[in-house]
Each structure stands twice: as C-alpha cells, then as structure tokens.
Design an enzyme around this catalytic site. Structure first.
Site, PDB file in Angstrom:
ATOM      1  N   SER A 183       0.823  -1.209   0.000  1.00 31.32           N
ATOM      2  CA  SER A 183       0.000   0.000   0.000  1.00 31.32           C
ATOM      3  C   SER A 183       0.860   1.264   0.000  1.00 31.32           C
ATOM      4  CB  SER A 183      -0.948  -0.047   1.202  1.00 31.32           C
ATOM      5  OG  SER A 183      -1.927   0.958   1.113  1.00 31.32           O
ATOM      6  N   MET A 184       0.694   2.135   0.994  1.00 29.23           N
ATOM      7  CA  MET A 184       1.484   3.357   1.085  1.00 29.23           C
ATOM      8  C   MET A 184       2.972   3.056   1.213  1.00 29.23           C
ATOM      9  SD  MET A 184       1.117   6.410   3.912  1.00 29.23           S
ATOM     10  CE  MET A 184       2.313   7.750   4.025  1.00 29.23           C
ATOM     11  N   ASP A 218      -9.122  -2.961  -5.917  1.00 29.41           N
ATOM     12  CA  ASP A 218      -9.036  -3.977  -4.854  1.00 29.41           C
ATOM     13  C   ASP A 218      -9.853  -3.596  -3.629  1.00 29.41           C
ATOM     14  OD1 ASP A 218      -7.578  -2.000  -3.571  1.00 29.41           O
ATOM     15  OD2 ASP A 218      -5.678  -3.074  -3.585  1.00 29.41           O
ATOM     16  N   HIS A 271      -7.664  -5.294  -0.564  1.00 34.24           N
ATOM     17  CA  HIS A 271      -6.436  -4.517  -0.417  1.00 34.24           C
ATOM     18  C   HIS A 271      -5.588  -4.951   0.772  1.00 34.24           C
ATOM     19  CE1 HIS A 271      -3.828  -1.034  -0.808  1.00 34.24           C
ATOM     20  NE2 HIS A 271      -4.029  -0.739   0.457  1.00 34.24           N
TER      21      HIS A 271
END
Length: 643
Positions: free
Chosen positions: A290-291, A537, A588
C-alpha cells in the site's frame, strides 16, 4: 470500518461475487505438479469444515450472534448517551471481557466457545501450509527480507512523559485496543496525541508518538485482526527469523522529508540494508504494501541523491535484488480526496441512519477531516497524473461501455444548487485546487511543498526531477533506479468495487464547519450513497496499482536501465464463510493472507522469482493504452499535462 462490516455484517460485494464454483487455482509451478486438491488442507476437509459450521449449529450461531448483538447494543446505547451526560462512561473503564463473561449463562458460554472453535478452525486452516509446501519443493531462505508496511499495519505508540501522556506510555494509540479505549474514554487527549502540529508537521509540544518497531508492529492491527502475520508464518517455515527478516515501520502521519528529519528513517533503512547484505553476502528482497510502496519508491531517490543518502546511482544495483510491490498505490488513491475534503469515504457513506447518527455524535465529519489534514503524510496518496491518467469531462481510460457519466467527472453535483461551491463537475486535476480552497492555508502549503502531482514528458524533465524531493513520490515525474539487474514484482488484487468518483452537495448542517458533504441520499446504478465505484481492490483503483507496472515502466524515460517488471493480478474470489475473504481474496489488506500471494513471496525470497510469469486478468492494458501519456517521440499538443 470496512473490516468491521465484513466481520459482523458481511461485505455486500464479497457476498454477491462469491460462488462455490469459483476457480481456486494455486500459483503455477513450472518445476512441480501440485495436487489438485491441495490448498492448505484437502478440498474434502475444507468442505467438512464449512458444512460443520453451517449445518446443525446454524440456529445456535444465530442465537449467539443475536444475544451478543443485544449486549453490544446496550453498550453502544450507553456510549452514544455519554455525550448527553446520561451515563458516566468512566464507569466502563474497569469493564473487561472476564467481568462480562462472569454474568453470562454457562450454556450460552458453551455454545459461544463451540462456535468460536469452529470458526477459528475454518479461518486458520492454512496456517504455515504455504510455507510447508514451498519447503517440500526445495524453497528455502536465500535473500534477506525487509518489509515496509502500510498505514493500517504500522502501530504508533506513545513515548511522552508529560503528565497527560504518562497514562499512555508505550501504549499503542494507533493499532491496538488501547487506541479504541482512548478514543472512547478520552477523545480529546487521543486527538491531541494523534494529530501533528500544523506549523511544523511534527509532534505537538509535550507529545511524543513513534512508530512501533519489530514484527509486533505489523503482524496484527488489533488482537485477532492479522495483517502481516500469515506472511511471517510462511517466511519462518522456509527458514526466516529475526536475523534475516526485518520490518521497517515509519510514522506515516508525517511528510516524507520529516521521516528523516525527526526519526532518521531513511538513514536507518539504508544502514539496515547494507548490514544485511554484508552479513549474508546476498542482496536484499524488499516487500512493501500500500502506502509503503510509495515510501520505498521515495527511498530509492533519497538514497542515491547527493546531500541526502549519498549512495550514488549504483547503490540500488549493488544492494537490492527484488522489490515486491503489494497493492501499491503508485498513482494515489481516490478516497484520499473526500477523506481530507469532508472527512468521508465509502465506509462512512454506506452506514445506516442509526450508525451515521452515532458516528456524527461521537466523531463528526469536521473532526474526521481535521484529523486527516493534520496527518499530511497520508496526503501523499492524493491522485497523481491529473487528467492524463484519470480522464476529463469527455472521457476516462477506464470508462465502461454504455456508461452514462464518465469517471473523468470526479467530483459531481447531482442536484441543482445556487452555491458557488457546488455548481460544476470537476476532474481529478480540478479537484485539488478545490480541496485547497476548502481547507486551511497551512494544509495547502504543507501538501504543495511536499508532493507533486504532474507528469514529465521528456527524459530531460525526468532527470531534472531526480534532484527535487517533492517529485520523488511520483513515478510519472521521476525514473526507476539505474539498476539493470533489479527485478520488480507487482502483486495486487482486482475485481472488487473501488471508489472512483463522488457526488457532493452543500453541507446544510448548521453545526457543521464544512462547506460540502457527500450526497449520501443519491444512489443510482453504480452510485451507492453518493460514491461511484470502479475497478480495483476495494481501496486502490486499478489504474493506480497497475498502470506503472503494465505500461508506465515500459517507457524508456521512466525506466532507462530496463528493470524487469512482472505483473501478477489476483482476482477477488472471496470465501463467503471466511470473515477475511479466505485464501483467494483480492481485498487490499486481506490479500496479505492470500495463499497464492504468500507462495509468490516465498519464491522471490528463495531465489526463484525468475520463474514467475505475468498474469494479467483485468483490462489494465486496454485502459493503459488510453492514458494520455506517450513515448517521447510521440509527443504533441494532445499530451500536455500541467505540472
């Protein structure tokens, strides 16, 4: 919010899309033929687990849920009444699970424990199994592994010793039950600790919050809600432990340069990698989620740059074997805009009326927007690439056939209004000035100084941007490292409805401090309570997770060294019995527990990543061809995008 809905109420998309006939294909193995019924347990055993839980205990399960729901309802009612001083919430401070269990009937507890055991067996049936299977194929630990987590999997703990902070010393104020308790019983103090100083972007005076370190910082968000735990289990099974596997947690609230200014994060990460290579004489495999993928991309530029990491252009080639990019929001996330604009997103928009009332009484839209803005690090995930990527008023790359309103209309207004704030539909590119207009000046300055959202169309622009820190988060303005032997693996989920655009209206609430709010009364077609969904997602849109992997990094100016990029998409095929989607989820966060993802990770870490082929099941290539970013020799007036 979304995981709570899945756990207690069920995720609508997950339920509608699931089917007992869905494919359950394991990761292809070119060297060994895997038994067709081997998932983690045999298909027959899995069927038995499901049947046992759904059969004769169905009525008892419903009774248990109904009873427990009533108990939670009583507590919730007391909680919401607390704002009117009807009940003293401090009296709940000493309440714990044991005290509740003491007053429940023995028969009820017996039923609950039996149900809990059945669900635990069904959810945990795959523990260690992927690693055991990989080990049986001769896969073992080869490269040192370093994990860079995302927001939800990075705990933040208090190290402050001022009087107000002492009660929270070394307690997690993000990512634990301590956070929940502080939020309920001491909201003002929790907000003071979690929000950064709006002038410095660092801790407020008297507050000291730091990213928790080690595997404990990333394995679970709260007790029972795993994040990286299944990956850790399987890595351990093929020979990894704290001597050759590490985590690199960071305080995601801050802007990226402040990671280094306050915590020396990038220096520590650089040293960690160098030591791992020196000790094991093998280059490092980096995992990001992710980030964390944006943070790692930024690090690649920081570590090379003179005056920053001072590693020079050959550092990545010397030390990094592979980058496993899991669900990376490389071009941002659309939900970042409404989060900071009005404190809303799909999770809040789809709550029922009672839940909305409770949430607003406890943590209003304005408070949520205030908190998000005071965490400028998450604004690094505002959409990148402008109209070239996300479309304009005439169309968007991911528009569907017969779609009435283009996704290019990112912020929309369904109802007529005389307000100057809600008069004209806006593209992604137009939405950022609108966001700055409707937020504080300090927020605007902090974001604009820290991040850049444009597109570089020539190799010369890209090379110039290598020297500008604000450009380092943006893969459309900078290039990959000059590391021809580096291998990038993009692993992400597809097939789950994901926020793509929003309907807004004037905020007419006289108590609100916001100008606009989501038009949650508007639902039509793919619009659910003001939220327009598209492909992704569930959190990150397909264009963000897939464009750079499938096309952007095929362009020479963005990848001059010819780094090999492999894309492996994973369809969202949830098991409706599992609250986290089961071994084939593409969600996700829950994808971190997916069997095939764990298998792929073990292959890369074990030195067999070269055997992984591309697996693209979405329309990302079709969408990518419609993105208005071109090779340098194709440039024309049509390709211009403002920086």
């Amino acid at each position: 919010m979304s995981f709570l809905r899945r756990r207690f109420g069920g995720d609508k998309a997950s339920i509608d899309d699931s089917s007992p006939e869905l494919s359950r294909t394991p990761t292809p193995d070119p060297d060994h033929e895997r038994p067709t019924n081997l998932r983690v347990v045999t298909a027959e055993k899995l069927h038995t687990l499901k049947k046992g839980a759904k059969g004769k205990n169905g009525k008892r399960k419903n009774f248990w849920i109904f009873t427990l729901g009533g108990l939670v309802g009583v507590i919730a009612a007391a909680f919401f009444a607390g704002s009117n001083d009807m009940i003293d919430l401090s009296s709940l401070e000493g309440v714990n699970l044991d005290s509740i269990l003491d007053v429940l009937p023995a028969g009820f507890l017996s039923e609950a424990r039996e149900l809990q055991k059945q669900q635990r067996d069904a959810v945990n049936y795959d523990s260690f199994a992927v690693g055991l299977h990989a080990r049986s194929q001769g896969i073992s630990a080869v490269h040192p592994v370093i994990m860079i987590p995302g927001v939800i999997s990075t705990g933040l703990e208090s190290w402050g010793t001022e009087e107000e902070s002492r009660q929270y010393f070394r307690k997690r104020l993000w990512g634990s039950w301590s956070m929940m308790r502080a939020l309920v019983l001491d909201k003002a103090s929790w907000k003071k600790h979690i929000m950064l100083d709006t002038t410095t972007g660092l801790d407020p005076p008297g507050v000291k919050l730091r990213a928790a370190q080690g595997f404990d910082a990333t394995d679970f968000f709260i007790t029972g809600y795993w994040i990286w735990n299944k990956i850790l289990e399987n890595l351990a099974t093929i020979g990894y432990d704290p001597t050759n596997a590490f985590t690199a947690a960071y305080d995601w609230r801050m802007t990226y340069l402040n990671y280094e200014k306050r915590d020396q994060y990038f220096t520590r990460l650089k040293n960690h990698i160098e030591i791992a290579v020196r000790v094991q004489n093998k280059k490092v495999v980096l995992l990001s989620h992710s980030m964390g993928s944006q943070v790692l991309y930024y690090f690649f530029h920081w570590v090379e740059a003179e005056g920053y990491g001072n590693g020079g252009p050959g550092w990545v080639e010397e030390y990094i074997e592979s980058w496993i990019n899991i669900s990376g929001c490389m071009l941002g996330a659309m939900k970042g805009v409404p989060a900071v604009l009005s404190g809303e997103m799909k999770d809040t928009a789809q709550l029922n009326a009672f839940a909305v009332y409770g949430l607003e009484k406890f943590l209003s839209r304005h408070e949520r927007a205030e908190i998000f803005r005071a965490m400028p690090g998450i604004s690094s995930m505002l959409p990148l690439g402008g109209n070239a990527v996300w479309g304009d008023h005439t169309g968007a790359p991911d528009d569907l056939p017969g779609q009435n309103v283009s996704y290019g209309n990112f912020i929309r207004f369904a109802r007529e209004s005389n307000s100057t704030l809600t008069g004209t539909n806006m593209t992604v590119e137009e939405s950022l000035p609108y966001l700055y207009k409707n937020s504080e000046e300090w927020y605007k300055q902090m974001v604009q100084q820290s991040y850049s959202h444009g597109v570089a169309h020539t190799a010369r622009e890209v090379e110039d941007n290598q020297l500008i820190p604000a450009k380092w988060i943006n893969p459309l303005e900078t290039r990959l490292p000059l590391a021809p032997s580096l291998k990038i693996f993009c692993f992400y989920g597809v097939g789950k409805p994901t926020e793509r655009a929003y309907y807004y209206r004037d905020d007419l609430d006289p108590l609100s401090k916001l100008n606009v709010t989501l038009d949650t009364a508007f639902s039509s077609g793919n619009v659910d309570h003001g939220v327009v969904t598209g492909e992704g997602d569930g959190t990150v849109n397909l264009l963000s997770s897939g464009y750079m992997c499938s096309k952007g990094w095929k362009m020479k100016r963005y990848n001059p060294a010819g780094v090999k990029v492999t894309t492996y998409e994973m369809p969202h095929e949830p098991d409706r019995f599992s609250p986290r989607g089961g071994p084939n989820t593409g969600d996700h966060v829950d994808i971190l527990g997916r069997s095939s993802l764990n298998d792929l990770i073990l292959r890369v870490a074990g030195g067999k990543g070269n055997l992984i082929d591309n697996n693209v099941v979405s329309k990302i290539k079709e969408y990518a061809d419609k993105v208005k970013i071109f090779e340098e020799d194709e440039l024309g007036e049509r390709s211009h995008v403002p920086p």
